[in-house]
Design a protein around this motif. Structure first.
Motif, mmCIF file in Angstrom:
data_model
loop_
_atom_site.group_PDB
_atom_site.id
_atom_site.type_symbol
_atom_site.label_atom_id
_atom_site.label_comp_id
_atom_site.label_asym_id
_atom_site.label_seq_id
_atom_site.Cartn_x
_atom_site.Cartn_y
_atom_site.Cartn_z
ATOM 1 N N LEU A 132 -33.151 -13.011 73.611
ATOM 2 C CA LEU A 132 -32.072 -12.960 74.605
ATOM 3 C C LEU A 132 -30.956 -13.941 74.263
ATOM 4 O O LEU A 132 -29.774 -13.643 74.441
ATOM 5 N N ALA A 133 -31.324 -15.122 73.773
ATOM 6 C CA ALA A 133 -30.321 -16.137 73.437
ATOM 7 C C ALA A 133 -29.409 -15.663 72.315
ATOM 8 O O ALA A 133 -28.178 -15.755 72.399
ATOM 9 N N HIS A 134 -29.995 -15.139 71.238
ATOM 10 C CA HIS A 134 -29.184 -14.699 70.093
ATOM 11 C C HIS A 134 -28.404 -13.431 70.417
ATOM 12 O O HIS A 134 -27.272 -13.264 69.956
ATOM 13 N N LEU A 135 -29.005 -12.546 71.205
ATOM 14 C CA LEU A 135 -28.302 -11.327 71.592
ATOM 15 C C LEU A 135 -27.093 -11.661 72.471
ATOM 16 O O LEU A 135 -25.998 -11.119 72.277
ATOM 17 N N GLN A 136 -27.302 -12.563 73.431
ATOM 18 C CA GLN A 136 -26.181 -12.965 74.283
ATOM 19 C C GLN A 136 -25.086 -13.652 73.475
ATOM 20 O O GLN A 136 -23.896 -13.397 73.652
ATOM 21 N N LEU A 137 -25.477 -14.534 72.557
ATOM 22 C CA LEU A 137 -24.500 -15.251 71.743
ATOM 23 C C LEU A 137 -23.634 -14.295 70.934
ATOM 24 O O LEU A 137 -22.402 -14.434 70.882
ATOM 25 N N LEU A 147 -23.052 -11.036 71.533
ATOM 26 C CA LEU A 147 -22.224 -10.186 72.399
ATOM 27 C C LEU A 147 -21.075 -10.977 73.015
ATOM 28 O O LEU A 147 -19.941 -10.473 73.109
ATOM 29 N N VAL A 148 -21.338 -12.210 73.434
ATOM 30 C CA VAL A 148 -20.276 -13.029 74.036
ATOM 31 C C VAL A 148 -19.168 -13.296 73.030
ATOM 32 O O VAL A 148 -17.971 -13.204 73.349
ATOM 33 N N LEU A 164 -22.350 -17.934 81.609
ATOM 34 C CA LEU A 164 -22.927 -17.525 80.325
ATOM 35 C C LEU A 164 -23.247 -18.729 79.450
ATOM 36 O O LEU A 164 -24.245 -18.731 78.720
ATOM 37 N N LEU A 174 -26.444 -20.097 80.835
ATOM 38 C CA LEU A 174 -27.550 -19.201 80.513
ATOM 39 C C LEU A 174 -27.974 -19.348 79.055
ATOM 40 O O LEU A 174 -29.175 -19.358 78.743
ATOM 41 N N GLN A 175 -26.985 -19.474 78.181
ATOM 42 C CA GLN A 175 -27.286 -19.671 76.762
ATOM 43 C C GLN A 175 -28.094 -20.952 76.553
ATOM 44 O O GLN A 175 -29.083 -20.976 75.812
ATOM 45 N N CYS A 180 -17.122 -20.365 75.324
ATOM 46 C CA CYS A 180 -18.111 -20.236 76.395
ATOM 47 C C CYS A 180 -19.406 -20.939 75.997
ATOM 48 O O CYS A 180 -20.514 -20.388 76.129
#
Length: 590
Positions: free
Chosen positions: A367-372, A374-375, A392, A395-396, A462
């Protein structure tokens, strides 16, 4: 000169430039009641036998036997001449103010001149100008006198209030095209209990901001930080303000500075002064600012300017290398997560050891790498929404913290399994207790960081700011957990040596797991350690090294737990065979 017009007595200005008082190789400009001399290009002002002249700069350098670059030699000669003269004629001032900024610009643009030497010349020029102004304002004045100089590279306005001056206004203004000083000179003239002459001067040396720019800005809140998330911009010309005699101000003076370009509405404006090596904010406060001007209230006089801090605008495109690296890491993290999720029941890890920690570690990192990724792909859309950017960012940080804690708990579970073999411990923590530690503790740490540093989250990427102590609020506990995990790993090795020989088969399995857990610990911990030194401020090989460590965590975990584990490979082979067995067979001979 007196003149009778229509039987009325008047005084008309005389054009002194008709008689060419400035001499050869110079330009004369008539002023109301006076005139102004500046030297032609390639010539420098000199005072010979109390007479103003303009001499060829090449001849002056040759006569001085100076071995520096010509601009340095000429500045040294000119500043020395200013200091050696007493009671400099006002005719000499415009010529100096026209030539000094040009010579200083030549020095700053020369690549062979070191930064320290440039700063030394800036300070030398500022001291020379202070001496020059003290000579201009030393002339005895009974009432009030204004003195103004305007050249292509400088502006000067001086007001002298004599002992016989009568207060007309509570304050007076000295104004140039880019600055205005409001000060009560009449009150200062009487502040010591006796009438005395006072003067104030405001001097603009144009383009000096190119030499001592925003890179020299230092504030208490940013010392020792990389400043990677803030952009500093010079917002005004460099303005020198002086007061003679040097007495304490009764009330703070108001200095209005005109912006050299449009201000960012979200930027933070600072009134700064030059301390000889850097721009500082001590002694000056911003009392009002708008899109075109900023008012500074100052308790002392010095050399001032405006500096604006803004968040760096996000880049439009991500590095192709970054996107590829993160994508590869995400693919292998997904495969690792599927391994622990689908094959958990078939994996024979050992007594009292479960896949809970590794499964949750894979979830947090994925989730951390996917969010990073995409952001950063959609940063242009996200960044303007400040609240979303901060959420965000938090959350990261939460996901990375959670992953780090699950690594520690995996080590703890391994230690508990060894103690169970030695029959010194019956049972370890439940899955519920592990989840409380893995997910609740990061929330507590991030909550503390938000309380202590409210604006710590939500940089231009972010992310988390790297100054104001926030980095240590987060890294301090991380280093503590790192140290505790290392101690537990040492205890694991010692405990393995104490396992009875009768349980060699189980000890061998746990030993293999210990090697994998240690490798996993190194993979997850290294980016934290390297990141604390990197902080976005380096370049070259360290950038690539950090990118590999941080983006390929999933790849390393897949190698450690799956690719080098024959049992996992066998289970995957069996899963694939079952999948292909369920696929529909082609129909023939219909």
């Amino acid at each position: 000169m007196p003149k009778i017009l229509n039987n009325t007595f008047t005084c008309r200005d005389i054009d002194e430039c008709i008689s060419n008082p400035c001499g050869a190789n110079s330009q004369c400009t008539n002023r109301q009641g006076s005139y102004q001399c500046v030297c032609d290009g390639g010539y420098m002002p000199k005072i010979l036998n109390n007479t103003f002249t303009c001499r060829d700069q090449g001849d002056i350098v040759a006569e001085s036997n100076c071995e520096k670059i010509p601009a340095e030699c000429l500045v040294d000669i000119l500043i020395d001449e200013i200091h050696s003269k007493e009671g400099i004629s006002e005719t000499f001032v415009p010529a100096v103010l026209d030539r000094v900024p040009e010579l200083l610009n030549n020095i700053s643009s020369d690549a062979s001149v070191t930064t320290k030497k440039k700063i030394d010349y800036v300070n030398s020029v500022l001291q020379g100008m202070e001496h020059l102004l003290s000579d201009v304002t030393s002339a005895n004045v009974a009432d009030v006198k204004y003195y103004t100089v305007n050249t292509t590279l400088s502006e000067l306005q001086v007001m002298i209030v004599g002992p016989d001056a009568k207060a007309q206004l509570p304050s007076v203004s000295l104004q140039t095209t880019c600055a205005q000083l409001d000060i009560d000179l009449y009150g200062l003239a009487k502040s010591t209990g006796k009438r005395q002459q006072t003067s104030a001067a405001i001097l603009v040396l144009k383009h000096m901001e190119d030499t001592i720019g925003a890179d020299y800005f230092i504030t208490r809140s940013r010392r020792g930080s990389t400043g990677s998330d803030l952009k500093t911009t010079m917002m005004s010309k460099v303005i020198s303000v002086s007061l003679t005699p040097n007495i304490s101000l009764i009330d703070p003076a108001s200095l209005t500075l005109r912006h050299s370009h449009e201000a960012d509405p979200l930027g933070q404006m600072s009134c700064v002064y030059w301390n000889g090596s850097a721009w500082l904010v001590d002694g000056c406060d911003v009392t009002h600012t708008n899109s075109t001007h900023t008012v500074c209230t100052c308790e002392h006089f010095s050399t001032f300017s405006l500096i604006m801090q803004t968040e760096r605008p996000p880049e439009r495109e991500l590095s192709l290398l970054y996107v590829i690296a993160e994508s590869v890491g995400i693919v292998f993290l997904t495969l690792t997560l599927l391994t622990f999720a689908l094959c958990a029941r078939d994996l024979d890890i050992g007594p009292e050891v479960t896949n809970v920690a590794r499964l949750n570690l894979s979830i947090s990192l994925l989730l951390a790498h996917l969010q990073l990724l995409l952001v950063q792909q959609y940063i242009d859309l996200i960044h303007p929404q400040k609240w979303l950017c901060r959420v965000l960012s938090g959350l990261q940080n939460f996901l990375l913290w959670s992953g780090f804690l699950w690594v520690k708990m995996d080590i703890l579970l391994l230690f508990i399994s060894i103690k169970a073999l030695q029959k010194t411990l019956r049972a370890g923590p439940s899955t519920g207790h592990l989840c409380v530690i893995g997910y609740l503790l990061p929330l507590v740490l991030i909550g503390d960081a938000v309380v202590l540093v409210p604006d710590g989250y939500g940089t231009e990427w972010c992310g988390v700011r790297t100054y104001r102590g926030l980095s240590w609020i987060l890294l301090g506990p991380a280093y503590f957990i790192f140290l505790v995990s290392l101690i537990i790993l040492v205890m694991v090795v010692i405990s393995l040596c104490l396992v009875p020989a009768s349980k060699n088969s189980i000890r061998n399995k746990i030993s293999i797991q210990a090697v994998r857990v240690f490798s996993q610990f190194v993979v997850i911990s290294c980016p934290w350690v390297v990141g604390s030194f990197w902080a976005g401020g380096s370049s070259g090989l360290l950038d690539i090294f950090f990118l590999i460590l941080s983006s390929q965590q999933g790849t390393f975990l897949f190698l450690i737990h799956c690719l080098t584990n024959p049992q996992v490979l066998c289970l995957w082979r069996r899963q694939c065979q079952n999948l292909f067995a369920l696929s529909p067979k082609p129909l023939h001979n219909m």
